[in-house]
Structures are given as structure tokens and as C-alpha cells.
Design a protein around this motif. Structure first.
Motif, PDB file in Angstrom:
ATOM      1  N   PRO A  68       0.801  -1.237   0.000  1.00  0.00           N
ATOM      2  CA  PRO A  68       0.000   0.000   0.000  1.00  0.00           C
ATOM      3  C   PRO A  68       0.832   1.285   0.000  1.00  0.00           C
ATOM      4  O   PRO A  68       0.486   2.245  -0.697  1.00  0.00           O
ATOM      5  CB  PRO A  68      -0.834  -0.106   1.277  1.00  0.00           C
ATOM      6  CG  PRO A  68      -0.887  -1.561   1.584  1.00  0.00           C
ATOM      7  CD  PRO A  68       0.391  -2.150   1.076  1.00  0.00           C
ATOM      8  N   TRP A  69       1.928   1.309   0.742  1.00  0.00           N
ATOM      9  CA  TRP A  69       2.753   2.521   0.760  1.00  0.00           C
ATOM     10  C   TRP A  69       3.401   2.757  -0.602  1.00  0.00           C
ATOM     11  O   TRP A  69       3.534   3.891  -1.054  1.00  0.00           O
ATOM     12  CB  TRP A  69       3.818   2.428   1.857  1.00  0.00           C
ATOM     13  CG  TRP A  69       4.618   3.685   1.981  1.00  0.00           C
ATOM     14  CD1 TRP A  69       4.203   4.882   2.494  1.00  0.00           C
ATOM     15  CD2 TRP A  69       5.975   3.893   1.565  1.00  0.00           C
ATOM     16  NE1 TRP A  69       5.210   5.813   2.424  1.00  0.00           N
ATOM     17  CE2 TRP A  69       6.309   5.230   1.857  1.00  0.00           C
ATOM     18  CE3 TRP A  69       6.928   3.076   0.976  1.00  0.00           C
ATOM     19  CZ2 TRP A  69       7.562   5.763   1.582  1.00  0.00           C
ATOM     20  CZ3 TRP A  69       8.185   3.600   0.706  1.00  0.00           C
ATOM     21  CH2 TRP A  69       8.479   4.936   1.010  1.00  0.00           C
ATOM     22  N   VAL A  70       3.803   1.684  -1.260  1.00  0.00           N
ATOM     23  CA  VAL A  70       4.401   1.792  -2.590  1.00  0.00           C
ATOM     24  C   VAL A  70       3.371   2.372  -3.563  1.00  0.00           C
ATOM     25  O   VAL A  70       3.692   3.239  -4.372  1.00  0.00           O
ATOM     26  CB  VAL A  70       4.941   0.430  -3.073  1.00  0.00           C
ATOM     27  CG1 VAL A  70       5.469   0.518  -4.496  1.00  0.00           C
ATOM     28  CG2 VAL A  70       6.020  -0.078  -2.110  1.00  0.00           C
ATOM     29  N   GLN A  71       2.140   1.915  -3.471  1.00  0.00           N
ATOM     30  CA  GLN A  71       1.077   2.463  -4.325  1.00  0.00           C
ATOM     31  C   GLN A  71       0.936   3.972  -4.111  1.00  0.00           C
ATOM     32  O   GLN A  71       0.744   4.722  -5.066  1.00  0.00           O
ATOM     33  CB  GLN A  71      -0.252   1.772  -4.040  1.00  0.00           C
ATOM     34  CG  GLN A  71      -0.305   0.346  -4.508  1.00  0.00           C
ATOM     35  CD  GLN A  71      -1.656  -0.287  -4.258  1.00  0.00           C
ATOM     36  OE1 GLN A  71      -2.658   0.384  -4.093  1.00  0.00           O
ATOM     37  NE2 GLN A  71      -1.691  -1.614  -4.225  1.00  0.00           N
ATOM     38  N   GLN A  72       1.041   4.408  -2.873  1.00  0.00           N
ATOM     39  CA  GLN A  72       0.929   5.842  -2.575  1.00  0.00           C
ATOM     40  C   GLN A  72       2.078   6.641  -3.176  1.00  0.00           C
ATOM     41  O   GLN A  72       1.917   7.819  -3.471  1.00  0.00           O
ATOM     42  CB  GLN A  72       0.878   6.062  -1.064  1.00  0.00           C
ATOM     43  CG  GLN A  72      -0.382   5.551  -0.413  1.00  0.00           C
ATOM     44  CD  GLN A  72      -0.313   5.619   1.102  1.00  0.00           C
ATOM     45  OE1 GLN A  72       0.640   6.139   1.683  1.00  0.00           O
ATOM     46  NE2 GLN A  72      -1.331   5.096   1.762  1.00  0.00           N
ATOM     47  N   GLN A  73       3.225   6.025  -3.370  1.00  0.00           N
ATOM     48  CA  GLN A  73       4.386   6.711  -3.936  1.00  0.00           C
ATOM     49  C   GLN A  73       4.368   6.747  -5.462  1.00  0.00           C
ATOM     50  O   GLN A  73       5.084   7.518  -6.086  1.00  0.00           O
ATOM     51  CB  GLN A  73       5.687   6.038  -3.476  1.00  0.00           C
ATOM     52  CG  GLN A  73       5.834   5.885  -1.984  1.00  0.00           C
ATOM     53  CD  GLN A  73       5.580   7.165  -1.219  1.00  0.00           C
ATOM     54  OE1 GLN A  73       6.215   8.177  -1.478  1.00  0.00           O
ATOM     55  NE2 GLN A  73       4.636   7.137  -0.292  1.00  0.00           N
ATOM     56  N   ALA A  74       3.548   5.897  -6.060  1.00  0.00           N
ATOM     57  CA  ALA A  74       3.520   5.749  -7.521  1.00  0.00           C
ATOM     58  C   ALA A  74       2.673   6.833  -8.187  1.00  0.00           C
ATOM     59  O   ALA A  74       1.728   7.353  -7.600  1.00  0.00           O
ATOM     60  CB  ALA A  74       2.979   4.368  -7.884  1.00  0.00           C
ATOM     61  N   ASP A  75       3.032   7.140  -9.426  1.00  0.00           N
ATOM     62  CA  ASP A  75       2.229   8.043 -10.253  1.00  0.00           C
ATOM     63  C   ASP A  75       1.012   7.328 -10.819  1.00  0.00           C
ATOM     64  O   ASP A  75       0.011   7.949 -11.146  1.00  0.00           O
ATOM     65  CB  ASP A  75       3.069   8.562 -11.435  1.00  0.00           C
ATOM     66  CG  ASP A  75       4.278   9.337 -10.978  1.00  0.00           C
ATOM     67  OD1 ASP A  75       4.103  10.308 -10.219  1.00  0.00           O
ATOM     68  OD2 ASP A  75       5.403   8.969 -11.373  1.00  0.00           O
ATOM     69  N   TYR A  76       1.125   6.008 -10.948  1.00  0.00           N
ATOM     70  CA  TYR A  76       0.050   5.215 -11.537  1.00  0.00           C
ATOM     71  C   TYR A  76       0.048   3.839 -10.892  1.00  0.00           C
ATOM     72  O   TYR A  76       1.116   3.233 -10.704  1.00  0.00           O
ATOM     73  CB  TYR A  76       0.260   5.084 -13.055  1.00  0.00           C
ATOM     74  CG  TYR A  76      -0.783   4.265 -13.762  1.00  0.00           C
ATOM     75  CD1 TYR A  76      -2.048   4.785 -13.996  1.00  0.00           C
ATOM     76  CD2 TYR A  76      -0.509   2.973 -14.193  1.00  0.00           C
ATOM     77  CE1 TYR A  76      -3.019   4.026 -14.643  1.00  0.00           C
ATOM     78  CE2 TYR A  76      -1.467   2.209 -14.844  1.00  0.00           C
ATOM     79  CZ  TYR A  76      -2.723   2.737 -15.069  1.00  0.00           C
ATOM     80  OH  TYR A  76      -3.687   1.990 -15.708  1.00  0.00           O
TER      81      TYR A  76
END
Length: 186
Positions: free
Chosen positions: A145-153
Motif C-alpha cells: 500500500p505505501w508503494v502504491q501511494q508513492q507511484a504516479d500510476y
């Protein structure tokens, strides 16, 4: 503020992201959780198995055939990864690395690319440094989930089930180079 969107097979994306995808010349990918579902199968005799989706393979081939480079950077070492990536035509294969940003920087320098020309896709904490630096940072639907928050897409597809293909389709669509005929399953 009026945010314009572009409709794709994978849902609507912002026009801004679509435009950023059109500049991509290199895609840097993690392996486990991106090309595979993240699970590692170990046999009684020490053999290791991973599953790769043919759709992702076709996406990689489409990128390479369009002149877009693909590199893989993974913390694990696996003969299976070498075999699969070589079969797809990927020559930039970095395994057993704990310094993913260093490899990313070396690739950018080697190919004389600025960050806005690079997309990176990863699913877990070690990948975030590349996602944050890349012009387009991407996480699979089932990434941490944290990685998703860091992603542009965040892809609509899970890792190992078409996330790489989704990214490749969007890049090629944004560049007007998506081909909907020919090819073989790889």
C-alpha cells in the motif's frame, strides 16, 4: 481546476500522465511481484519455480520492437529470470542488487536519458527509490500500500497477471505505436 482524462482499456488516466508516458524511452522493472505474482515455489530438491505471464512477455516484445528499452533490476538472483528475460530479448538484467537506485542511475547514464524518459515499475519498499526518481513511477494493483501511494500510476492488473503489459500498452498507446495485430505468444 479542470482535469482532462484519456479513456483507455484500463480505465481513465489523466492527460498529464498520458503525456508523460509519451516521452518514455526506457522501462526499468522489478521482477518478483511485477513479472511474477511474488510467490517463489521451492521444491524438495532445491529447485526454484516462478510463473511468468505470456501477456507481459508480449508487452515487453512490443516495447523492444518499438525501440523502447527494457531493463530488470531485482534483489534476488535466479537463473529462471535470466532465461525468461533473455528469451524476451532483454539484455539489461541486474540481479542480486541491493542498490537499485545505483543501477537505475547507471542505466540512465549509459543510454543518456533524463528521468522524464524513464518509467519504473515495482511492488515493494526497495523499488520506491526508482519509482520516485523516474518520470513515471508505476505500482501493480497488489503492490504494498505505501508503494502504491508513492507511484504516479497503479495498474488495474496484479503483478504477474498483466501489470507489465498494461504499462507497455499505455506507453505505446500514448506514443501512437500500439499494434493490434500479429505476433506470437511469448
Amino acid at each position: 481546476m479542470n482535469l482532462t482524462t484519456i479513456s483507455t482499456w484500463y480505465g481513465d488516466i489523466s492527460e498529464s500522465l498520458f503525456n508523460r508516458l509519451s516521452a518514455i524511452q526506457l522501462v526499468v522493472c522489478d521482477i518478483d511481484g511485477v513479472f511474477s505474482d511474488g510467490r517463489i515455489y521451492l521444491g524438495n530438491n532445491g529447485e526454484e519455480l516462478k510463473a511468468f505471464h505470456t501477456r507481459d512477455g508480449l508487452g515487453v516484445k512490443a516495447l523492444l520492437n518499438s525501440g523502447i528499452r527494457v531493463a530488470v533490476v531485482t534483489g534476488r538472483q535466479s537463473k529462471i529470470v535470466d532465461q525468461r528475460m533473455q528469451a524476451l530479448g532483454v539484455t539489461d538484467i541486474y540481479q542480486g542488487t541491493t542498490e537499485k537506485l545505483k543501477v537505475y542511475s547507471e542505466l540512465a547514464e549509459r543510454y543518456q536519458l533524463e528521468d522524464q524518459h524513464i518509467a519504473s515499475i515495482g511492488d515493494d519498499i526497495p523499488d520506491v527509490v526508482m519509482l520516485q526518481r523516474a518520470g513515471v513511477g508505476v505500482a501493480p494493483q497488489d503492490a504494498h500500500p505505501w508503494v502504491q501511494q508513492q507511484a504516479d500510476y497503479v495498474t488495474s492488473m496484479r503483478g504477474g497477471f498483466g501489470a507489465v503489459r498494461e504499462l507497455s500498452d499505455l506507453i505505446l498507446l500514448s506514443q501512437g505505436r500500439l499494434q493490434l495485430h500479429g505476433g506470437v505468444s511469448v
